[in-house]
Enzyme design. Structure first.
Site, mmCIF file in Angstrom:
data_model
loop_
_atom_site.group_PDB
_atom_site.id
_atom_site.type_symbol
_atom_site.label_atom_id
_atom_site.label_comp_id
_atom_site.label_asym_id
_atom_site.label_seq_id
_atom_site.Cartn_x
_atom_site.Cartn_y
_atom_site.Cartn_z
ATOM 1 N N GLU A 137 -3.892 -9.273 3.925
ATOM 2 C CA GLU A 137 -4.582 -8.944 5.186
ATOM 3 C C GLU A 137 -5.719 -9.903 5.501
ATOM 4 O OE1 GLU A 137 -3.476 -6.764 3.000
ATOM 5 O OE2 GLU A 137 -2.781 -4.932 3.966
ATOM 6 N N GLU A 144 0.835 -1.214 0.000
ATOM 7 C CA GLU A 144 0.000 0.000 0.000
ATOM 8 C C GLU A 144 0.866 1.259 0.000
ATOM 9 O OE1 GLU A 144 -2.297 -1.527 3.435
ATOM 10 O OE2 GLU A 144 -4.048 -0.862 2.299
HETATM 11 C C1 HSC Z 1 -1.221 -4.780 7.206
HETATM 12 O O1 HSC Z 1 -0.237 -4.501 6.593
HETATM 13 C C2 HSC Z 1 -2.410 -3.895 7.337
HETATM 14 C C3 HSC Z 1 -2.339 -2.763 6.344
HETATM 15 O O2 HSC Z 1 -3.418 -2.782 5.489
HETATM 16 C C4 HSC Z 1 -2.142 -1.449 7.025
HETATM 17 C C5 HSC Z 1 -3.307 -1.006 7.834
HETATM 18 C C6 HSC Z 1 -3.019 0.303 8.464
HETATM 19 C C7 HSC Z 1 -4.266 0.905 8.926
HETATM 20 C C8 HSC Z 1 -4.035 2.218 9.540
HETATM 21 C C9 HSC Z 1 -4.955 3.188 8.976
HETATM 22 C C10 HSC Z 1 -4.875 4.522 9.683
HETATM 23 N N1 HSC Z 1 4.428 -7.561 11.860
HETATM 24 O O3 HSC Z 1 7.361 -15.365 8.855
HETATM 25 P P1 HSC Z 1 8.769 -15.258 9.300
HETATM 26 C C11 HSC Z 1 7.851 -11.388 12.224
HETATM 27 S S1 HSC Z 1 -1.332 -6.272 7.999
HETATM 28 C C12 HSC Z 1 5.152 -7.964 12.923
HETATM 29 O O4 HSC Z 1 9.301 -16.308 10.215
HETATM 30 P P2 HSC Z 1 9.626 -15.624 6.581
HETATM 31 C C13 HSC Z 1 7.497 -12.831 12.510
HETATM 32 O O5 HSC Z 1 6.612 -12.942 13.591
HETATM 33 C C14 HSC Z 1 0.206 -7.067 7.636
HETATM 34 N N2 HSC Z 1 6.011 -9.016 12.867
HETATM 35 O O6 HSC Z 1 9.774 -15.086 8.067
HETATM 36 C C15 HSC Z 1 8.861 -13.421 12.801
HETATM 37 O O7 HSC Z 1 9.206 -13.049 14.132
HETATM 38 P P3 HSC Z 1 10.091 -14.012 15.034
HETATM 39 C C16 HSC Z 1 0.284 -7.538 6.241
HETATM 40 C C17 HSC Z 1 6.129 -9.657 11.720
HETATM 41 O O8 HSC Z 1 10.842 -15.200 5.883
HETATM 42 C C18 HSC Z 1 9.786 -12.637 11.860
HETATM 43 O O9 HSC Z 1 9.079 -11.448 11.522
HETATM 44 N N3 HSC Z 1 1.467 -8.311 6.053
HETATM 45 C C19 HSC Z 1 5.395 -9.302 10.576
HETATM 46 O O10 HSC Z 1 9.246 -17.054 6.602
HETATM 47 C C20 HSC Z 1 10.113 -13.394 10.582
HETATM 48 O O11 HSC Z 1 8.905 -13.820 9.986
HETATM 49 C C21 HSC Z 1 1.480 -9.621 6.310
HETATM 50 O O12 HSC Z 1 0.490 -10.214 6.631
HETATM 51 C C22 HSC Z 1 4.521 -8.196 10.673
HETATM 52 N N4 HSC Z 1 3.801 -7.751 9.619
HETATM 53 O O13 HSC Z 1 8.381 -14.863 5.979
HETATM 54 C C23 HSC Z 1 2.803 -10.304 6.121
HETATM 55 N N5 HSC Z 1 5.713 -10.138 9.563
HETATM 56 O O14 HSC Z 1 11.379 -14.189 14.298
HETATM 57 C C24 HSC Z 1 3.055 -11.210 7.281
HETATM 58 C C25 HSC Z 1 6.620 -10.996 10.057
HETATM 59 O O15 HSC Z 1 10.187 -13.292 16.335
HETATM 60 N N6 HSC Z 1 4.365 -11.821 7.212
HETATM 61 N N7 HSC Z 1 6.886 -10.721 11.346
HETATM 62 O O16 HSC Z 1 9.313 -15.296 15.110
HETATM 63 C C26 HSC Z 1 4.646 -12.843 6.395
HETATM 64 O O17 HSC Z 1 3.851 -13.286 5.600
HETATM 65 C C27 HSC Z 1 6.007 -13.443 6.506
HETATM 66 O O18 HSC Z 1 6.525 -13.099 7.765
HETATM 67 C C28 HSC Z 1 7.013 -12.956 5.418
HETATM 68 C C29 HSC Z 1 8.434 -13.486 5.779
HETATM 69 C C30 HSC Z 1 6.583 -13.512 4.065
HETATM 70 C C31 HSC Z 1 7.082 -11.463 5.369
#
Ligand code: HSC
Length: 697
Positions: free
Chosen positions: A125, A105
């Protein structure tokens, strides 16, 4: 200036590098850093354009999920993106790794985007029970059209760079050094006097007037019970029908509604639970591991063949042993057919079928296993057979080979005792079909060495599994808890409910099917034979549960494979059809047992099916058979279809039902039935007294 976003320059290009390992999540410091950086470069007379790039392994992989639900701090992501969009300097986002969610985004707020060929981006998401909340639902349809955007956001899938380029999500793919390519791209755009293109100013095309209705119909089955997919449809519709700012308002309302839902809380919990489950409390992450370059499988049956496929899929050569050439040929043929079917469905390239088959070496000779690094036994489930196999493996394999058993019910410690190296023995309980099911219960014996555990847990991930470490007990974690549901389902059937009523309650809760439909699918004869072998009637300390089950098996009603079980089937259609003949058997059984049948409410069915599982989960925790409540939840969500939007049995008990409610219901059923089955586990009692949750254990 914070360290979370570093500023540098190359000539007249300002560079913002996000520096928030491991995945550059959009924590407050990152949001602030991007906003301040864009503003600073915006005012800098020496800067003509800006490149936004991620340091380390990826561009921003999304919002920081851990911040959700906490009081807001730092710049609002939508303001950050608006600042980028309205910057007087041209901005190019340079994408590598996995630009996901808020990361993509943010990139959509840049005027242009370039990526590496290997980049995989998306708006996942939906898997967290929310929708893209920083303009993704409004900007993506404006770039790609509504139909494509709807599919991408509802599936949450990762989009490979070439596809993203063809859909206009990225403008160019650069080979080699990304920063160099992005800077060159920015300079080229400046030379061309390219406009500051804002995605918000484009119009989202609607390919068919019925798109939203048709999508609702198409997802009805797979989105059952989930909230987010339905809201996503509404927001994309808003992108088509409303001006940008109004669409953003709609997105915001629905985002907040989802974020505060129990479904999203469960899914966000689950995201971290799955990652935690891979960690073993007393085995540090830097424990040295053994190298697994080659594998061996004993048995080429359904299980052995499926396990061998996991090795081949991960590129690990594997030797598969059988006792006869016929069995070996049959096993290899099944594997090839599975691969060929996958290739026909487009799941793999046709030429890869031979490549994977070439990684599987058949043998009839144990000596061919002498040099392998990990052997998994998948032979017949009797201790005598296991004894023979493990004695032989102990004799032929080199020192240090990990010896694993795929037993689903036998004592791993006893199996280990047949070797002179019990420290090298571990259980690896795959679920059927082993090449498809993600869950792997790795079973730690009392002598299993820590480096063996570390190796097997990380190898499990390498072969695409979600590993959970469990201890040695009957049924391990998953089947031990499943048994509780089975017992009460049988009793309720004898007391007055019919299979279709019980199945409907369990299905409506969110499981893919109820216990009786599941038994028909798996084959009722499996349990029947086990019950005969075990003389269960005498052995168990619970009232016998197999009266109806035995009666239907005696009629040859083994389930779907025989066209009849608890239901009848018009094969090849596998829809279960309630059968009056079975109802008669059930009623006769009740009569024989002296039970007056009564109406059983759906609420009672739900409680009696699920609360004993939670109670058993408490015993499992207390005995240390699972490390944490989250391990139990990961097992149930992955292996048994517990709906992820309910978090798993322990999270659901902690956060939705409440432990006291469950505890009191157990007492109510105990007092009504006089059956000690219902006695609350000591841990459950203790937590209720202390006002605590399973998650605190
Ligand atoms: C989002 O983005 C919402 C938006 O729409 C914004 C909304 C804003 C609204 C405000 C308006 C005012 N956060 O998976 P791994 C950690 S929702 C925190 O083992 P890989 C994970 O826990 C998000 N931590 O690695 C782990 O920690 P540990 C959308 C996160 O290489 C470490 O990083 N994004 C994190 O196998 C390594 O992760 C997603 O859903 C996060 N977002 O895979 C992506 N992402 O080492 C979610 C990871 O302590 N993430 N961590 O265990 C993934 O799909 C996978 O982690 C990757 C990497 C593909 C990025």
């Amino acid at each position: 200036m914070s360290d979370a976003v570093l500023r540098s320059t190359q000539g007249r290009i300002g560079i913002l590098t996000v520096n928030n390992p491991p995945v550059n999540a959009l924590a407050a410091a990152v949001r602030n850093g991007i906003k301040e950086g864009v503003e600073a470069f915006g005012k800098d007379a020496n800067i003509d354009a800006i490149v936004l790039i991620g340091g380390g392994r990826t561009f921003i992989a999304g919002a920081d999920i851990r911040e959700f639900g906490k009081p807001p701090s730092g710049a609002n992501l939508n303001d950050v993106i608006a600042t980028m969009e309205n910057s007087p300097k041209l901005i190019v986002a340079a994408l590598h790794g996995t630009p996901l969610g808020g990361g993509l985004e943010t990139a959509l707020g840049a005027h242009y985007r370039v990526s590496l060929p290997t980049t995989r981006m998306g708006l996942p998401e939906v898997h967290l029970g929310i929708l893209p909340g920083a303009g993704g639902t409004q900007r993506l349809p404006r770039l790609t059209g509504a139909k494509y955007a709807l599919d991408a956001i509802i599936s949450g899938r990762h989009i490979p760079a070439p596809e993203a380029k063809s859909k206009g999500i990225v403008d160019a793919i650069v080979e080699g050094d990304l920063l160099k390519g992005a800077v060159a791209h920015a300079e080229m755009l400046l030379a061309q006097k390219a406009p500051l293109r804002r995605v918000r100013d484009l119009t989202a095309t609607l390919e068919s007037p019925d798109l939203f209705k048709e999508t609702e119909k198409a997802i009805a089955r797979r989105a059952r019970g989930f909230k987010a997919p339905w809201s996503i449809i509404k927001t994309v519709q808003a992108a088509v029908e409303l001006p940008f700012d109004e669409g953003m308002k709609r997105e915001r309302e629905l985002f907040v509604e989802l974020l505060t839902s129990s479904e999203s809380a469960a899914q966000r919990y689950y995201f971290f639970a799955e990652r935690e489950a891979a960690k073993v409390l007393d085995v540090p992450s830097d424990t040295p591991q053994r190298e697994i370059k080659t594998g061996g499988i004993i048995g080429a049956g359904t299980m052995g063949g499926g396990i061998a496929m996991n090795f081949a899929n991960a590129g690990v050569p594997v030797t598969m042993l059988e006792t006869s050439k016929e069995a070996l040929d049959r096993g290899l043929k099944t594997i090839r057919t599975n691969y060929e079917n996958t290739a026909k469905r487009g799941g793999m390239k046709a030429e890869d079928v031979d490549k994977r088959m070439a990684l599987i070496t058949p043998t009839l000779d144990y000596n061919d296993l002498k040099d392998v690094d990990l052997v998994i036994e998948a032979v017949f489930e009797t201790m005598e057979v296991k004894e023979t196999v493990f004695k032989k493996l102990d004799e032929v394999t080199k020192p240090g080979t990990i010896l694993a058993t795929n037993t689903s019910g036998l004592d791993v410690n006893q199996i280990a005792s047949y070797t002179k190296r019990p420290g090298d023995v571990i259980g690896m309980h795959f679920f059927s079909p082993a090449n498809v099911m993600k869950l792997l219960e790795n079973v730690r014996g009392k002598a299993t060495e820590k480096d063996v555990i570390a190796t097997v847990m990380s190898f499990s991930k390498k072969i695409g599994k979600i590993p959970v470490l469990v201890g040695v007990c009957e049924g391990f974690v998953g089947n031990r808890m499943l048994r509780m549901r089975g017992i009460q389902s049988s009793y309720m059937m004898e007391e007055g409910a019919l299979p279709q009523q019980i199945d409907k309650v369990v299905f409506d809760y969110g499981f893919p099917m109820g216990p009786f439909a599941m038994s028909d699918l798996a084959g009722n004869d499996v349990g029947w034979r086990i019950r005969q072998g075990k003389k269960e009637k005498e052995k168990r300390n619970v009232r016998y549960t197999g009266y109806v089950a035995d009666a239907i098996c005696e009629l040859g009603r083994f389930g779907q494979k025989t066209g009849a079980g608890y239901y009848k089937y018009n094969l090849p259609d596998r829809t279960p059809i309630p059968d009056p003949e079975v109802e008669k058997i059930i009623e006769e059984t009740s009569k024989k047992l002296g039970i007056t049948r009564r109406a059983i409410s759906d609420q009672e069915i739900l409680e009696r099916a699920l609360y004993p599982m939670v109670n058993e989960g408490a015993k499992i925790l207390e005995e240390g058979m699972a490390q944490r409540a989250l391990d139990i939840d990961v097992i149930w969500v992955n292996g048994y279809g517990w709906p992820v939007y309910r978090g798993g049995p322990m999270w659901w008990a902690d956060n939705v039902v409440g432990l006291k409610t469950i505890h009191d219901a157990l007492l109510k059923y105990r007092d009504a039935s006089g059956d000690p089955f219902w006695e609350p586990a000591p841990l459950l009692k203790k937590l209720v007294q202390e006002g605590k949750k399973f998650s605190t254990v």
